[in-house]
Design an enzyme around this catalytic site. Structure first.
Site, PDB file in Angstrom:
ATOM      1  N   CYS A  11      -8.399  -2.250   7.805  1.00 21.89           N
ATOM      2  CA  CYS A  11      -6.980  -2.043   7.268  1.00 21.89           C
ATOM      3  C   CYS A  11      -6.477  -0.628   6.896  1.00 21.89           C
ATOM      4  O   CYS A  11      -5.555  -0.206   7.482  1.00 21.89           O
ATOM      5  CB  CYS A  11      -6.917  -3.175   6.086  1.00 21.89           C
ATOM      6  SG  CYS A  11      -6.894  -4.757   6.463  1.00 21.89           S
ATOM      7  N   ARG A  59     -18.269  -1.058   4.605  1.00 25.45           N
ATOM      8  CA  ARG A  59     -19.505  -1.773   3.796  1.00 25.45           C
ATOM      9  C   ARG A  59     -20.266  -2.888   4.540  1.00 25.45           C
ATOM     10  O   ARG A  59     -21.452  -2.995   4.305  1.00 25.45           O
ATOM     11  CB  ARG A  59     -18.754  -2.200   2.468  1.00 25.45           C
ATOM     12  CG  ARG A  59     -19.796  -3.068   1.285  1.00 25.45           C
ATOM     13  CD  ARG A  59     -18.986  -3.523   0.150  1.00 25.45           C
ATOM     14  NE  ARG A  59     -17.901  -4.166   0.299  1.00 25.45           N
ATOM     15  CZ  ARG A  59     -17.853  -5.570   0.854  1.00 25.45           C
ATOM     16  NH1 ARG A  59     -19.113  -6.205   1.004  1.00 25.45           N
ATOM     17  NH2 ARG A  59     -16.883  -6.248   0.920  1.00 25.45           N
ATOM     18  N   GLU A  80       0.739  -1.200   0.040  1.00 28.26           N
ATOM     19  CA  GLU A  80      -0.223  -0.056   0.171  1.00 28.26           C
ATOM     20  C   GLU A  80       0.782   1.120   0.093  1.00 28.26           C
ATOM     21  O   GLU A  80       1.976   1.015   0.709  1.00 28.26           O
ATOM     22  CB  GLU A  80      -0.832   0.004   1.067  1.00 28.26           C
ATOM     23  CG  GLU A  80      -2.053  -1.202   1.433  1.00 28.26           C
ATOM     24  CD  GLU A  80      -3.061  -1.059   0.160  1.00 28.26           C
ATOM     25  OE1 GLU A  80      -3.158  -0.212  -0.390  1.00 28.26           O
ATOM     26  OE2 GLU A  80      -3.807  -2.213  -0.177  1.00 28.26           O
ATOM     27  N   HIS A 124      -1.424  -5.479   1.983  1.00 29.21           N
ATOM     28  CA  HIS A 124      -2.479  -6.439   1.962  1.00 29.21           C
ATOM     29  C   HIS A 124      -1.988  -7.552   0.939  1.00 29.21           C
ATOM     30  O   HIS A 124      -1.234  -7.732   0.049  1.00 29.21           O
ATOM     31  CB  HIS A 124      -3.765  -5.746   0.750  1.00 29.21           C
ATOM     32  CG  HIS A 124      -4.792  -5.285   1.595  1.00 29.21           C
ATOM     33  ND1 HIS A 124      -5.005  -3.935   1.707  1.00 29.21           N
ATOM     34  CD2 HIS A 124      -5.650  -5.514   2.492  1.00 29.21           C
ATOM     35  CE1 HIS A 124      -5.991  -3.385   2.477  1.00 29.21           C
ATOM     36  NE2 HIS A 124      -6.219  -4.545   3.182  1.00 29.21           N
TER      37      HIS A 124
HETATM   38  N1  PCA Z   1      -8.598  -7.119   5.861  1.00 26.44           N
HETATM   39  C1  PCA Z   1      -9.705  -5.823   6.133  1.00 26.44           C
HETATM   40  C2  PCA Z   1      -9.646  -5.887   7.564  1.00 26.44           C
HETATM   41  C3  PCA Z   1      -8.934  -7.073   8.290  1.00 26.44           C
HETATM   42  C4  PCA Z   1      -8.364  -7.632   7.154  1.00 26.44           C
HETATM   43  O1  PCA Z   1      -7.592  -8.547   7.446  1.00 26.44           O
HETATM   44  C5  PCA Z   1      -9.565  -4.791   5.267  1.00 26.44           C
HETATM   45  O2  PCA Z   1      -9.098  -5.049   4.196  1.00 26.44           O
HETATM   46  O3  PCA Z   1     -10.008  -3.887   5.538  1.00 26.44           O
END
Ligand code: PCA
Length: 217
Positions: free
Chosen positions: A146, A93, A83, A169
């Protein structure tokens, strides 16, 4: 003897009817490892807006890390997704694991609109691709927990001299993808290897590289 500098590496609890969260599976495997002179401290954060903030703040107080790296599941993404930016928005959502569903609320009232990662994202990307691991720079961490944690990590780091932060991610694990048609996945081994490569780059490089990794959409 002085304590080694620490990396706080966080994963999340399962959410959205999943039984596991690959972020915690992978992050947990790196707990106690050394990356250069740094010690990795892996910790679990709840997938909940308010609780993740409290727990993150107390972890930073306890471990005084020099690097914060948050890791989260992004089901549907096919690559390790580094990111670039976290925004000052919570727009959920679905409800979080505590039942909260904030809509268009700030992460930090009066905080800046966004923070850029302070880890060398392009150098991390290059190192991952060189190892044959699918990776990308992402320009959105979403607007759920996240992004919230990524923003908070960067907000905290901004007020601590020498502290740097970023967020990655990751795709579903194969065991999750079997339940979702056409969903891409990545093995835990590859994710763990990718995270340790990313951390090694973060520890050894303060300057980023310059090459194009943007998107047209
Ligand atoms: N993914 C979610 C929150 C926790 C996770 O592992 C997100 O992308 O916000």
């Amino acid at each position: 003897m002085s304590k080694p500098p620490r990396i706080l590496l966080t994963g999340f609890t399962p959410f959205d009817n999943q039984e596991i969260n690959p972020s915690w599976e992978a992050v947990h495997a790196l707990d106690g490892k050394h990356v250069g002179d740094h010690l990795v401290v892996s910790r679990l954060l709840p997938t909940a807006f308010a609780d993740s903030q409290h727990e993150l703040e107390s972890m930073v107080r306890e471990f005084e890390p020099s690097i914060l790296l948050g890791v989260g599941q992004a089901g549907g993404r096919s690559r390790l997704s580094i990111e670039r930016v976290a925004i000052n928005v919570q727009d959920a959502r679905i409800a979080d694991n505590a039942g909260a569903q904030p809509i268009d609320e700030a992460v930090v009232a009066d905080g800046p609109a966004a923070y850029f990662s302070t880890l060398p994202i392009k150098a991390m990307l290059k190192a991952l691709l060189d190892e044959g691991l699918p990776a990308e720079v992402s320009n959105t961490a979403g607007t759920f927990v996240c992004n919230h944690v990524a923003y908070l990590m960067l907000h905290i780091a901004a007020s601590h001299r020498g502290m740097r932060a970023g967020f990655i991610h990751i795709p579903y694990l194969p065991a999750q993808a079997v339940h979702v048609s056409n969903a891409p996945s990545m093995s835990k081994n590859d994710v763990v290897k990718g995270l340790s490569i990313a951390l090694e780059v973060a520890v050894t490089r303060s300057m980023d590289e310059r090459f194009a990794a943007g998107t047209l959409d």
